[in-house]
Enzyme design. Structure first.
Site, mmCIF file in Angstrom:
data_model
loop_
_atom_site.group_PDB
_atom_site.id
_atom_site.type_symbol
_atom_site.label_atom_id
_atom_site.label_comp_id
_atom_site.label_asym_id
_atom_site.label_seq_id
_atom_site.Cartn_x
_atom_site.Cartn_y
_atom_site.Cartn_z
ATOM 1 N N THR A 165 43.813 30.503 49.042
ATOM 2 C CA THR A 165 44.928 30.216 47.073
ATOM 3 C C THR A 165 43.708 30.856 46.304
ATOM 4 O O THR A 165 42.692 31.345 46.697
ATOM 5 C CB THR A 165 45.060 28.794 47.301
ATOM 6 O OG1 THR A 165 43.510 28.470 47.296
ATOM 7 C CG2 THR A 165 45.531 28.332 48.641
ATOM 8 N N ASP A 166 44.611 30.786 45.420
ATOM 9 C CA ASP A 166 43.383 31.322 43.964
ATOM 10 C C ASP A 166 42.290 30.420 44.034
ATOM 11 O O ASP A 166 41.022 31.263 44.015
ATOM 12 C CB ASP A 166 43.740 30.888 42.357
ATOM 13 C CG ASP A 166 45.377 31.886 42.329
ATOM 14 O OD1 ASP A 166 45.291 33.157 42.878
ATOM 15 O OD2 ASP A 166 46.697 32.299 41.651
ATOM 16 N N CYS A 167 42.082 29.124 44.101
ATOM 17 C CA CYS A 167 40.785 28.398 44.194
ATOM 18 C C CYS A 167 40.162 28.174 45.270
ATOM 19 O O CYS A 167 39.315 27.716 45.104
ATOM 20 C CB CYS A 167 41.171 26.599 44.054
ATOM 21 S SG CYS A 167 42.621 26.351 45.153
ATOM 22 N N TYR A 168 40.734 28.397 47.542
ATOM 23 C CA TYR A 168 40.317 29.020 48.073
ATOM 24 C C TYR A 168 40.543 30.044 48.853
ATOM 25 O O TYR A 168 41.918 30.004 49.929
ATOM 26 C CB TYR A 168 40.447 27.840 49.303
ATOM 27 C CG TYR A 168 40.203 26.173 48.746
ATOM 28 C CD1 TYR A 168 39.100 25.471 48.922
ATOM 29 C CD2 TYR A 168 41.664 25.659 47.783
ATOM 30 C CE1 TYR A 168 38.954 24.023 48.525
ATOM 31 C CE2 TYR A 168 41.244 24.344 47.662
ATOM 32 C CZ TYR A 168 39.520 24.125 48.071
ATOM 33 O OH TYR A 168 39.641 22.283 47.682
ATOM 34 N N PRO A 169 39.831 31.364 48.297
ATOM 35 C CA PRO A 169 40.454 32.259 48.404
ATOM 36 C C PRO A 169 40.076 33.413 49.676
ATOM 37 O O PRO A 169 40.787 33.628 50.209
ATOM 38 C CB PRO A 169 39.462 33.220 47.664
ATOM 39 C CG PRO A 169 37.954 32.067 47.040
ATOM 40 C CD PRO A 169 38.687 30.693 47.045
#
Lengths: 126, 493
Positions: free
Chosen positions: B127-131
């Protein structure tokens, strides 16, 4: 005392247990037997005082005889749960002092059933 | 009448009287409950047995760059991570993806407690926060932020003992059960088990401080399936403080992995009622021996017994003496009770008052199921023959009726064997074209007409056969269920 018998295809056809019973004039208890077309293996129990005679008789028929002392070994891994107690056909295991599982290995007939039921793999057959 | 506060004062002053549960029985018998309650402040109980409903919450800390774990494995054992990014719950019964039944969640937990490194493997969708989308690393217990054992159901007050009426050896969570009532197994530690010493849950409740696998732990509520006198507890404790002496990964052969969990609970002897409770004897603790030979939820009760009878090592069933295995370790349970006693005496363990009571009455409901399909609604008619049928007559029947199995029955319609098209082919090939009784299989695997279809499917899979004669409880032939009947069921036919 327990003896282990090993014999080949020639002896497989012979009633050697009956012969030994008659000739050594003693009772023989078959604890375990695996007899096939090409060879046979047995574990028998005989009275201590008649062991030498029984061995002689078997040997005279070409049976390989050895004293059976490969008994079950219980390691320190044992947690003394007792799963083995009711499984062993010859009652090697019991709950003894301090509620610990004790193994009276002398009775062991090497069937291996207990090895497969121990939840913590504390039992091995040599 | 004492309070928990009074007892803790005595612990601090070093004049508390603590004994283990097994010692309490004789004391109450000798002094009576009133006097015993004055003499004894705390009774320590213990249990050590396979408790499948156990596991550990882990927090791994964040990697750089960060990952929101979607799947996570420890030594190839999957943990549940459908919670926050790097939190997971590893259950003790989860099997290794690569090693199957020989290694599972319980082994990972024991390895961690023994200070061993385990391989952490995780995948994610990013994700954007957990790439990050994957990670592989080695971790040990000290690398984890938290490792909290949280067990939804432990410390069963008593448990149904098990035996097996069937003709096959059964490998169960109650250990290996030999055929034809060959043995009995039971779990729980009876009179020294925590909940039997406080059957009304007067002192064991939410917040009760306990010993969990050697660490200080807490009761956090009733356990799942709590149903006194088959009461259970939900407990937690810090894995980092646990001692491998009081826990052990185990494999119940043919069933799977589980964890021997050690629990010690102090029973404060607040009054003579508690003294009386703590005096309970195995002779007073009843349970049932149930028949695992019947593969249904509601298994028949073979016999009612007490823990004293079970512990005697032999119980009579149908006139035979049947040997009994405990599955919980009384030896380790005793060590746990002694360890807890010593900690109280050393002023390193104080008692707590429960912040809330656990219900002393509750029922355990079965699963709500829409329908249970049973064999009789799915089976086909059987084409029975008698043992004196000629083999060539049997072969003609097989062709004419288009079947592969002919059950063999006697005059009373009792099933005595089965002949398959393979048996007949073999008989023809070897020139044994005599009577059916010479070539039939006499030890037939069968199923009851009221058994669920899954029981039939499991038997066919286990014995690698394609049909089962269906009988009533007296072995009268009723029909035949085949793999074809089962596939019709799946295709909705």
């Amino acid at each position: 005392m327990m003896l282990e018998l090993k014999f080949d295809s020639r002896i497989v056809k012979e009633p050697i247990i009956s012969k030994a019973t008659l000739e050594a004039n003693t009772l023989i208890n078959i604890m375990r037997a695996n007899v096939g077309a090409r060879h046979g293996e047995m574990v028998i129990e005989v009275e201590k005082s008649r062991v030498d005679t029984v061995i002689e008789v078997f040997q005279s028929y070409g049976v390989e005889v050895s004293k059976f002392d490969r008994k079950i070994i219980k390691s320190d891994e044992c947690v003394h749960c007792g799963a083995c107690v009711s499984i062993c056909p010859v009652e090697v295991f019991s709950i003894g002092k301090e509620e610990k599982v004790e193994a009276d290995s002398i009775k062991c007939i090497h069937c291996g059933v207990c090895v497969n039921v121990c939840p913590v793999q504390a039992l091995t057959l040599p | 009448m004492k309070s928990i506060h009074d007892i803790n004062e005595k612990i601090r002053e070093g004049n508390v009287s603590v004994i283990t549960a097994d010692e309490m029985k004789d004391i109450v018998e000798e002094l009576g409950p009133e006097k015993a309650a004055k003499e004894v402040d705390v009774v320590t109980t213990g249990t050590f047995g396979a408790m499948c409903s156990s596991g550990v919450f882990l927090n791994f800390g964040h990697s750089d760059p960060q990952i929101k774990m979607e799947k996570v494995w420890l030594n190839d054992v999957e943990a549940y991570t459908g919670i926050a990014a790097v939190d997971a719950y590893i259950g003790v019964t989860q099997l290794s993806d690569t090693r199957g039944m020989e290694y599972g969640g319980a082994h990972v937990i024991e390895d961690l407690v023994r200070g061993r490194e385990v391989t952490l493997k995780s995948t994610a969708y990013g994700t954007d926060c957990y790439p990050r989308t994957e990670i592989v690393t080695e971790i040990s217990l000290e690398d984890l932020n938290q490792a909290v054992m949280l067990n939804p159901r432990n410390a069963y007050q008593r448990y149904n003992a098990a035996t097996n009426s069937s003709e096959q050896t059964l490998k169960t969570y109650m250990g290996t059960l030999l055929p034809e009532f060959g043995n009995i197994t039971f779990a729980g530690t009876g009179e020294i088990s925590p909940l039997n010493n406080d059957p009304e849950f007067r002192t064991i409740g939410i917040g009760t401080r306990i010993l969990l696998c050697g660490a200080t732990g807490y009761v956090i509520g009733e356990g799942t399936q709590h149903s006194p006198p088959y009461g259970t507890l939900m407990v937690k404790g810090n894995l980092k403080e646990m001692n491998p002496e009081f826990m052990r990964a185990a494999v119940m052969p043919g069933y799977g992995v589980t964890l021997f969990v050690g629990i010690g609970i102090p029973i404060p002897i607040l009054d003579d009622k508690m003294a009386k409770f703590a005096a309970v004897r195995d002779e007073e603790i009843e349970t049932k021996i149930i028949d695992f030979g019947v593969p249904r939820r509601d298994k028949p009760v073979v016999k009612k017994v007490t823990y004293a009878e079970l512990r005697s090592g032999k119980v009579e069933i149908n006139g035979d003496e049947v040997r009994v295995s405990p599955l919980s370790s009384y030896y380790v349970s005793g060590k746990i009770a002694a360890e807890l006693r010593d900690r109280i005496l050393n002023e390193s363990f104080f008692l707590t008052l429960p912040v809330e009571r656990i219900p002393a009455k509750e029922t355990f409901k079965p699963m709500k199921q829409t329908t249970i399909r049973v064999v009789k609604n799915v089976m086909s008619p059987a084409i029975p023959i008698t043992p004196d049928t000629d083999v060539d007559e049997a072969s003609r029947l097989i062709i004419k009726k288009g079947v592969n199995h002919l059950p063999v029955i006697d005059e009373e319609k009792v099933l005595i064997g089965i002949v398959t098209s393979w048996d007949i082919a073999k008989a023809v090939a070897t020139g044994k074209i005599g009577k059916v009784k010479d070539i039939m299989t006499r030890k037939v695997i069968t199923v009851l007409s009221d058994d669920p279809v899954v029981v039939a499917a499991r038997k066919m899979e286990k014995y690698d056969i394609s049909a089962l004669p269906v009988t009533d409880t007296k072995k009268h032939l009723i029909g035949l269920i085949t793999t074809e009947d089962l596939s019709k069921l799946l295709s909705g036919g």
